[in-house]
Design a protein around this motif. Structure first.
Motif, PDB file in Angstrom:
ATOM      1  N   ALA A  73      29.477 136.331  25.021  1.00  0.00           N
ATOM      2  CA  ALA A  73      30.087 135.004  24.992  1.00  0.00           C
ATOM      3  C   ALA A  73      31.606 135.087  24.874  1.00  0.00           C
ATOM      4  N   ALA A  74      32.118 136.235  24.363  1.00  0.00           N
ATOM      5  CA  ALA A  74      33.559 136.362  24.157  1.00  0.00           C
ATOM      6  C   ALA A  74      34.273 136.805  25.422  1.00  0.00           C
ATOM      7  N   GLU A  75      33.550 137.296  26.416  1.00  0.00           N
ATOM      8  CA  GLU A  75      34.171 137.834  27.607  1.00  0.00           C
ATOM      9  C   GLU A  75      34.705 136.708  28.488  1.00  0.00           C
ATOM     10  N   THR A  76      35.975 136.815  28.892  1.00  0.00           N
ATOM     11  CA  THR A  76      36.563 135.838  29.792  1.00  0.00           C
ATOM     12  C   THR A  76      36.242 136.239  31.218  1.00  0.00           C
ATOM     13  N   PRO A  77      35.685 135.338  32.001  1.00  0.00           N
ATOM     14  CA  PRO A  77      35.350 135.685  33.385  1.00  0.00           C
ATOM     15  C   PRO A  77      36.578 136.183  34.130  1.00  0.00           C
ATOM     16  N   LYS A  78      36.438 137.293  34.846  1.00  0.00           N
ATOM     17  CA  LYS A  78      37.561 137.853  35.566  1.00  0.00           C
ATOM     18  C   LYS A  78      37.821 137.061  36.846  1.00  0.00           C
ATOM     19  N   LYS A  79      39.094 136.847  37.134  1.00  0.00           N
ATOM     20  CA  LYS A  79      39.481 136.135  38.350  1.00  0.00           C
ATOM     21  C   LYS A  79      39.136 137.002  39.564  1.00  0.00           C
ATOM     22  N   LYS A  80      38.511 136.395  40.537  1.00  0.00           N
ATOM     23  CA  LYS A  80      38.143 137.138  41.739  1.00  0.00           C
ATOM     24  C   LYS A  80      39.391 137.589  42.466  1.00  0.00           C
ATOM     25  N   ARG A  81      39.430 138.852  42.837  1.00  0.00           N
ATOM     26  CA  ARG A  81      40.564 139.391  43.561  1.00  0.00           C
ATOM     27  C   ARG A  81      40.175 139.570  45.021  1.00  0.00           C
ATOM     28  N   TYR A  82      41.010 139.098  45.913  1.00  0.00           N
ATOM     29  CA  TYR A  82      40.754 139.235  47.336  1.00  0.00           C
ATOM     30  C   TYR A  82      41.430 140.509  47.841  1.00  0.00           C
ATOM     31  N   PRO A  83      40.813 141.191  48.801  1.00  0.00           N
ATOM     32  CA  PRO A  83      41.421 142.425  49.315  1.00  0.00           C
ATOM     33  C   PRO A  83      42.840 142.197  49.788  1.00  0.00           C
ATOM     34  N   GLY A  84      43.778 142.951  49.208  1.00  0.00           N
ATOM     35  CA  GLY A  84      45.177 142.833  49.576  1.00  0.00           C
ATOM     36  C   GLY A  84      45.946 141.786  48.809  1.00  0.00           C
ATOM     37  N   GLU A  85      45.283 140.972  48.006  1.00  0.00           N
ATOM     38  CA  GLU A  85      45.928 139.845  47.326  1.00  0.00           C
ATOM     39  C   GLU A  85      47.089 140.296  46.445  1.00  0.00           C
ATOM     40  N   ALA A  86      46.958 141.430  45.802  1.00  0.00           N
ATOM     41  CA  ALA A  86      48.001 141.889  44.876  1.00  0.00           C
ATOM     42  C   ALA A  86      49.327 142.147  45.591  1.00  0.00           C
ATOM     43  N   LYS A  87      49.274 142.429  46.894  1.00  0.00           N
ATOM     44  CA  LYS A  87      50.493 142.728  47.651  1.00  0.00           C
ATOM     45  C   LYS A  87      51.063 141.511  48.373  1.00  0.00           C
ATOM     46  N   GLY A  88      50.383 140.395  48.303  1.00  0.00           N
ATOM     47  CA  GLY A  88      50.855 139.197  48.993  1.00  0.00           C
ATOM     48  C   GLY A  88      49.873 138.766  50.073  1.00  0.00           C
ATOM     49  N   PHE A  89      50.030 137.526  50.527  1.00  0.00           N
ATOM     50  CA  PHE A  89      49.042 136.974  51.453  1.00  0.00           C
ATOM     51  C   PHE A  89      49.042 137.670  52.810  1.00  0.00           C
ATOM     52  N   VAL A  90      50.179 138.170  53.250  1.00  0.00           N
ATOM     53  CA  VAL A  90      50.210 138.880  54.532  1.00  0.00           C
ATOM     54  C   VAL A  90      49.270 140.081  54.503  1.00  0.00           C
ATOM     55  N   GLU A  91      49.193 140.735  53.358  1.00  0.00           N
ATOM     56  CA  GLU A  91      48.280 141.881  53.246  1.00  0.00           C
ATOM     57  C   GLU A  91      46.830 141.420  53.341  1.00  0.00           C
ATOM     58  N   GLU A  92      46.536 140.234  52.843  1.00  0.00           N
ATOM     59  CA  GLU A  92      45.185 139.683  53.014  1.00  0.00           C
ATOM     60  C   GLU A  92      44.894 139.453  54.497  1.00  0.00           C
ATOM     61  N   MET A  93      45.865 138.906  55.224  1.00  0.00           N
ATOM     62  CA  MET A  93      45.683 138.680  56.655  1.00  0.00           C
ATOM     63  C   MET A  93      45.516 140.000  57.408  1.00  0.00           C
ATOM     64  N   ARG A  94      46.305 140.982  57.025  1.00  0.00           N
ATOM     65  CA  ARG A  94      46.205 142.294  57.683  1.00  0.00           C
ATOM     66  C   ARG A  94      44.832 142.907  57.457  1.00  0.00           C
ATOM     67  N   PHE A  95      44.327 142.802  56.230  1.00  0.00           N
ATOM     68  CA  PHE A  95      43.029 143.386  55.895  1.00  0.00           C
ATOM     69  C   PHE A  95      41.924 142.762  56.751  1.00  0.00           C
ATOM     70  N   VAL A  96      41.936 141.436  56.856  1.00  0.00           N
ATOM     71  CA  VAL A  96      40.909 140.751  57.653  1.00  0.00           C
ATOM     72  C   VAL A  96      41.033 141.140  59.126  1.00  0.00           C
ATOM     73  N   ALA A  97      42.258 141.220  59.624  1.00  0.00           N
ATOM     74  CA  ALA A  97      42.473 141.587  61.025  1.00  0.00           C
ATOM     75  C   ALA A  97      41.997 143.006  61.308  1.00  0.00           C
ATOM     76  N   MET A  98      42.265 143.928  60.400  1.00  0.00           N
ATOM     77  CA  MET A  98      41.849 145.306  60.612  1.00  0.00           C
ATOM     78  C   MET A  98      40.333 145.443  60.677  1.00  0.00           C
ATOM     79  N   ARG A  99      39.647 144.657  59.893  1.00  0.00           N
ATOM     80  CA  ARG A  99      38.183 144.709  59.902  1.00  0.00           C
ATOM     81  C   ARG A  99      37.608 144.259  61.236  1.00  0.00           C
ATOM     82  N   LEU A 100      38.368 143.466  61.986  1.00  0.00           N
ATOM     83  CA  LEU A 100      37.901 142.989  63.283  1.00  0.00           C
ATOM     84  C   LEU A 100      38.211 143.962  64.415  1.00  0.00           C
ATOM     85  N   HIS A 101      38.887 145.054  64.088  1.00  0.00           N
ATOM     86  CA  HIS A 101      39.102 146.120  65.074  1.00  0.00           C
ATOM     87  C   HIS A 101      37.843 146.984  65.168  1.00  0.00           C
ATOM     88  N   THR A 102      37.757 147.732  66.233  1.00  0.00           N
ATOM     89  CA  THR A 102      36.680 148.717  66.336  1.00  0.00           C
ATOM     90  C   THR A 102      37.100 149.970  65.582  1.00  0.00           C
TER      91      THR A 102
END
Length: 294
Positions: A73-102
């Motif tokens: 009950a004392a544990e604070t739920p951890k905020k969900k982290r998105y891939p690349g979020e720590a480096k800025g939103f452009v890194e999130e966009m890059r990560f998603v784009a790379m996954r769509l490559h072969t």
């Protein structure tokens, strides 16, 4: 051939005591501990209990000690982290784009290849001209959208040094001087241009996704494709389309910073909506790219 003009989605007292107290919590003359939960805080109180009759008149006494033992009950739920979020939103966009490559295009790629590797392409001059003409229409459209700036944030991306319209105009003029007939824009280019115009008026997050993927993809994979095509049909000539004034890495970094700054004003839902548009961006750009083989 599928069209890019798909419907546009709108951008959217301290101890809790239960029952009667026990008269004899421990055998006479001995010490013991009793742990009691403190509400929903996740802390416990430990009561050190003495039942010595000589010190308390035969009644049990307790010394209360707070224990910070953590419970679920004392544990604070951890905020969900998105891939690349720590480096800025452009890194999130890059990560998603790379996954769509072969997998043969990028190490992060997850798509199975359904086309020939670029090294095995058999491009033609006519097909390449159609690709360049349709590409110019798309870049012209982006410039026009940014100049109008229906949303103030669009103005941030004017004159970044990544613009390609003038370079493409020079390349098409060179082909014309070589005796080639310059074609009119074809369906992939006109459909994409129309889609971008409509999107820019109603859905800025989705539009920014296309802006990012068009310019950044051309500066990376686009350059590689241009080099391979030039080797096969242009005797290695490097077109102006693949040249930039100044340090390209610095130009890209400047735009990354602007994109990250604009995205700081977006909600998480708006950011996710932008990311969801990536596959559509790949689809539209891919239709233009395949003109090289037509």
């Amino acid at each position: 051939m599928a069209s890019c003009t798909a419907p546009i989605s709108p951008a959217q007292p301290a101890l809790r005591q239960g029952g009667k107290k026990s008269r004899s919590l421990q055998p006479p003359g001995r010490l013991g501990f009793m742990s009691l939960p403190l509400g929903k805080t996740g802390f416990h109180l430990e009561a050190m209990v003495s039942s010595s009759s000589s010190s308390s008149g035969g009644r049990a006494s307790a010394m209360v000690v707070a224990s910070a033992a953590s419970t679920p009950a004392a544990e604070t739920p951890k905020k969900k982290r998105y891939p690349g979020e720590a480096k800025g939103f452009v890194e999130e966009m890059r990560f998603v784009a790379m996954r769509l490559h072969t997998r043969d295009q990028a190490k992060e790629g997850e798509k199975e290849s359904d086309a020939q590797p670029i090294g095995k392409w058999q491009p033609s001059i006519d097909g390449y001209l159609r690709f360049l003409v349709d590409s110019k229409l798309v870049y012209d459209t982006l410039n026009s959208i940014l100049e109008k700036a229906v949303y103030p944030s669009y103005a941030e991306f004017r004159n970044t040094g990544l613009e390609r319209s003038e370079s493409l105009a020079k390349d098409l003029e060179w082909f014309k001087s070589q005796g080639h007939v310059i074609p009119e824009p074809s369906s992939p280019g006109t459909s994409y241009a129309k889609y971008l115009e409509e999107l820019s008026d109603t859905d800025p997050q989705a539009f920014i996704c296309h802006f990012y993927n068009i310019y950044f993809a051309h500066s990376a994979g686009g350059r590689m494709i241009g080099k391979k095509v030039a080797e096969k049909i242009l005797d290695g000539r490097e077109l102006e389309f693949y040249k930039w004034d100044g340090d390209l890495s610095q130009l890209l970094q400047n735009v990354r910073e602007k994109l990250n700054a604009v995205a700081t004003g977006w909600s998480r839902e708006e950011k996710d909506h932008c990311l969801d548009e990536t596959e559509k961006s790949f689809k539209c750009s891919g239709e233009i790219l395949r003109l090289i083989l037509s």
